[in-house]
Design a protein around this motif. Structure first.
Motif, PDB file in Angstrom:
ATOM      1  N   THR A  24       0.860  -1.305  -0.057  1.00  0.00           N
ATOM      2  CA  THR A  24       0.125   0.007   0.236  1.00  0.00           C
ATOM      3  C   THR A  24       0.610   1.169  -0.124  1.00  0.00           C
ATOM      4  N   ASN A  25       1.894   1.298   1.039  1.00  0.00           N
ATOM      5  CA  ASN A  25       2.775   2.536   0.819  1.00  0.00           C
ATOM      6  C   ASN A  25       3.394   2.754  -0.646  1.00  0.00           C
ATOM      7  N   ALA A  26       3.814   1.510  -1.171  1.00  0.00           N
ATOM      8  CA  ALA A  26       4.443   1.540  -2.557  1.00  0.00           C
ATOM      9  C   ALA A  26       3.608   2.308  -3.589  1.00  0.00           C
ATOM     10  N   TYR A  27       2.311   1.762  -3.321  1.00  0.00           N
ATOM     11  CA  TYR A  27       1.319   2.283  -4.341  1.00  0.00           C
ATOM     12  C   TYR A  27       0.816   3.772  -4.220  1.00  0.00           C
ATOM     13  N   ARG A  28       0.963   4.053  -2.785  1.00  0.00           N
ATOM     14  CA  ARG A  28       0.645   5.436  -2.578  1.00  0.00           C
ATOM     15  C   ARG A  28       1.737   6.448  -3.126  1.00  0.00           C
ATOM     16  N   ILE A  29       2.944   5.857  -3.255  1.00  0.00           N
ATOM     17  CA  ILE A  29       4.115   6.671  -3.679  1.00  0.00           C
ATOM     18  C   ILE A  29       3.765   6.618  -5.339  1.00  0.00           C
ATOM     19  N   SER A  30       3.493   5.734  -5.795  1.00  0.00           N
ATOM     20  CA  SER A  30       3.244   5.750  -7.465  1.00  0.00           C
ATOM     21  C   SER A  30       2.642   4.424  -7.639  1.00  0.00           C
ATOM     22  N   PRO A  31       1.866   4.277  -8.692  1.00  0.00           N
ATOM     23  CA  PRO A  31       1.258   2.984  -9.007  1.00  0.00           C
ATOM     24  C   PRO A  31       2.124   2.090 -10.053  1.00  0.00           C
ATOM     25  N   GLU A  32       3.150   2.786 -10.436  1.00  0.00           N
ATOM     26  CA  GLU A  32       4.366   2.072 -11.236  1.00  0.00           C
ATOM     27  C   GLU A  32       5.502   2.774 -10.716  1.00  0.00           C
ATOM     28  N   LYS A  33       6.591   2.046 -11.153  1.00  0.00           N
ATOM     29  CA  LYS A  33       7.901   2.581 -10.738  1.00  0.00           C
ATOM     30  C   LYS A  33       8.149   3.754 -11.190  1.00  0.00           C
ATOM     31  N   PRO A  34       8.401   4.683 -10.201  1.00  0.00           N
ATOM     32  CA  PRO A  34       8.900   6.301 -10.341  1.00  0.00           C
ATOM     33  C   PRO A  34       9.915   6.262 -11.500  1.00  0.00           C
ATOM     34  N   THR A  35       9.920   7.368 -12.506  1.00  0.00           N
ATOM     35  CA  THR A  35      10.926   7.571 -13.519  1.00  0.00           C
ATOM     36  C   THR A  35      11.701   8.912 -13.200  1.00  0.00           C
ATOM     37  N   THR A  36      11.229   9.542 -12.307  1.00  0.00           N
ATOM     38  CA  THR A  36      11.832  11.088 -12.132  1.00  0.00           C
ATOM     39  C   THR A  36      12.523  11.087 -10.814  1.00  0.00           C
ATOM     40  N   SER A  37      11.981  11.240  -9.838  1.00  0.00           N
ATOM     41  CA  SER A  37      12.370  11.501  -8.431  1.00  0.00           C
ATOM     42  C   SER A  37      13.333  10.281  -8.080  1.00  0.00           C
ATOM     43  N   VAL A  38      14.520  10.645  -7.666  1.00  0.00           N
ATOM     44  CA  VAL A  38      15.489   9.563  -7.126  1.00  0.00           C
ATOM     45  C   VAL A  38      15.055   9.125  -5.676  1.00  0.00           C
ATOM     46  N   THR A  39      14.580  10.202  -4.897  1.00  0.00           N
ATOM     47  CA  THR A  39      14.144   9.588  -3.533  1.00  0.00           C
ATOM     48  C   THR A  39      12.856   9.222  -3.645  1.00  0.00           C
ATOM     49  N   GLY A  40      11.774   9.031  -4.619  1.00  0.00           N
ATOM     50  CA  GLY A  40      10.635   8.562  -4.793  1.00  0.00           C
ATOM     51  C   GLY A  40      10.889   6.992  -5.256  1.00  0.00           C
ATOM     52  N   LYS A  41      11.809   7.070  -6.087  1.00  0.00           N
ATOM     53  CA  LYS A  41      12.134   5.837  -6.559  1.00  0.00           C
ATOM     54  C   LYS A  41      12.738   4.780  -5.624  1.00  0.00           C
ATOM     55  N   LEU A  42      13.814   5.315  -4.804  1.00  0.00           N
ATOM     56  CA  LEU A  42      14.352   4.509  -3.682  1.00  0.00           C
ATOM     57  C   LEU A  42      13.361   4.167  -2.889  1.00  0.00           C
ATOM     58  N   ARG A  43      12.302   5.005  -2.182  1.00  0.00           N
ATOM     59  CA  ARG A  43      11.512   4.742  -1.282  1.00  0.00           C
ATOM     60  C   ARG A  43      10.285   3.613  -1.770  1.00  0.00           C
ATOM     61  N   TRP A  44       9.971   3.884  -3.014  1.00  0.00           N
ATOM     62  CA  TRP A  44       9.198   3.000  -3.793  1.00  0.00           C
ATOM     63  C   TRP A  44       9.885   1.432  -3.836  1.00  0.00           C
ATOM     64  N   SER A  45      11.149   1.412  -4.184  1.00  0.00           N
ATOM     65  CA  SER A  45      11.552   0.274  -4.165  1.00  0.00           C
ATOM     66  C   SER A  45      11.925  -0.599  -2.829  1.00  0.00           C
ATOM     67  N   ILE A  46      12.320   0.185  -1.803  1.00  0.00           N
ATOM     68  CA  ILE A  46      12.259  -0.182  -0.479  1.00  0.00           C
ATOM     69  C   ILE A  46      10.980  -1.019   0.066  1.00  0.00           C
ATOM     70  N   GLU A  47       9.702  -0.208   0.017  1.00  0.00           N
ATOM     71  CA  GLU A  47       8.521  -0.478   0.235  1.00  0.00           C
ATOM     72  C   GLU A  47       8.193  -1.982  -0.562  1.00  0.00           C
ATOM     73  N   LEU A  48       8.285  -1.978  -1.769  1.00  0.00           N
ATOM     74  CA  LEU A  48       8.138  -3.179  -2.470  1.00  0.00           C
ATOM     75  C   LEU A  48       8.854  -4.195  -2.223  1.00  0.00           C
TER      76      LEU A  48
END
Length: 267
Positions: free
Chosen positions: A71-95
């Protein structure tokens, strides 16, 4: 041939299934899970002796953690972020955390139940399991009143958005992986209709007689229906009607899902 033998003859994924009760909560899912557990379903926890209408049951910490992180990952983005480095890292950690928790949950249980389980069904496919879906639902007004009272959320609109997301996703998941629907009314009314139990037995290969006997013992007396005020929520009503149309049916897994699973993991 038994249900299991029929399934083994038709589907290459037999032996790798995991069963997900997908619901929005306050739908009788604890009763449904206890009935399945009595008939031999492995949830990773012991079934409660008595159905408590006001509390959840058979929800493992591992499955709850998996849902939390996905849920946390999908709140950040429904798919892997392609712009924000911070968002991409947080998304990957949650997944990553969600994947680890889900893997652990599915290693100790064949059945998973938690409100919002729609978000962890497809990830289980990627882990090498073939998900089967049991959608447990209730009319929106009844669900919303109960959820609003028990959970003290401040907005019916939020409850509606969540309800629609879960059950729209559940329709897509049913069309891919197959399964059946179980309504709150089926679980709680004692009118002698056992069609939904036969559907459960066919989907899960659990004995019909065991499921029916557990339902007889556990369901008890249905609470009297209350006169409700319509919330005039067309989106939620449309989703409910789509689920109602599936009552009495067993949905087979799609050829696409079977083909994809076989390509990834072999026959």
């Amino acid at each position: 041939m038994t249900n299991r033998e029929n399934a083994e003859a038709e589907y290459p994924f037999v032996g790798n299934e995991r069963y997900f009760i997908v619901c929005a909560g306050r739908t009788g899912s604890s009763l449904l899970a206890a009935i399945l557990a009595d008939a031999g379903a492995r949830f990773g926890l012991d079934a409660p002796d008595v159905w408590n209408r006001n509390a959840g049951a058979l929800e493992t910490p591992e499955s709850q953690k998996a849902f939390y992180h996905y849920t946390n990952a999908y709140r950040i983005s429904p798919e892997k972020p392609t712009t924000s480095v911070t968002g991409k890292l947080r998304w990957s950690i949650e997944l990553h955390r969600g994947k680890n928790a889900l893997n652990k949950a599915l290693s100790i249980a064949d059945y998973v139940k938690c409100p919002g389980a729609d978000l962890i069904v497809y990830p289980s496919f990627r882990l090498g399991y073939f998900p089967r879906v049991i959608v447990n639902y209730r009319r929106f007004e009844d669900h919303a009143r109960s959820f609003f009272q028990m959970q003290a959320y401040s907005s019916i609109e939020w409850i509606s958005d969540r309800y629609c997301r879960i059950y729209r996703n559940s329709l897509a998941l049913l069309s891919l992986y197959g399964g059946c629907v179980v309504s709150y009314d089926d679980l709680t009314e004692g009118n002698g209709d056992t069609g939904w139990i036969r559907n459960l037995s066919e989907v899960t290969a659990l004995p019909f007689d065991s499921l029916a006997e557990s339902h007889r013992k556990r369901a008890g007396n249905r609470e009297p229906a209350e006169d409700g005020i319509s919330f005039n929520d067309r989106a939620a009503d449309d989703v409910f009607e789509a689920l109602e149309a599936l009552r009495g049916r067993v949905i087979p897994p799609s050829r696409q899902a079977i083909r994809n699973w076989t390509t990834r993991f072999g026959a």
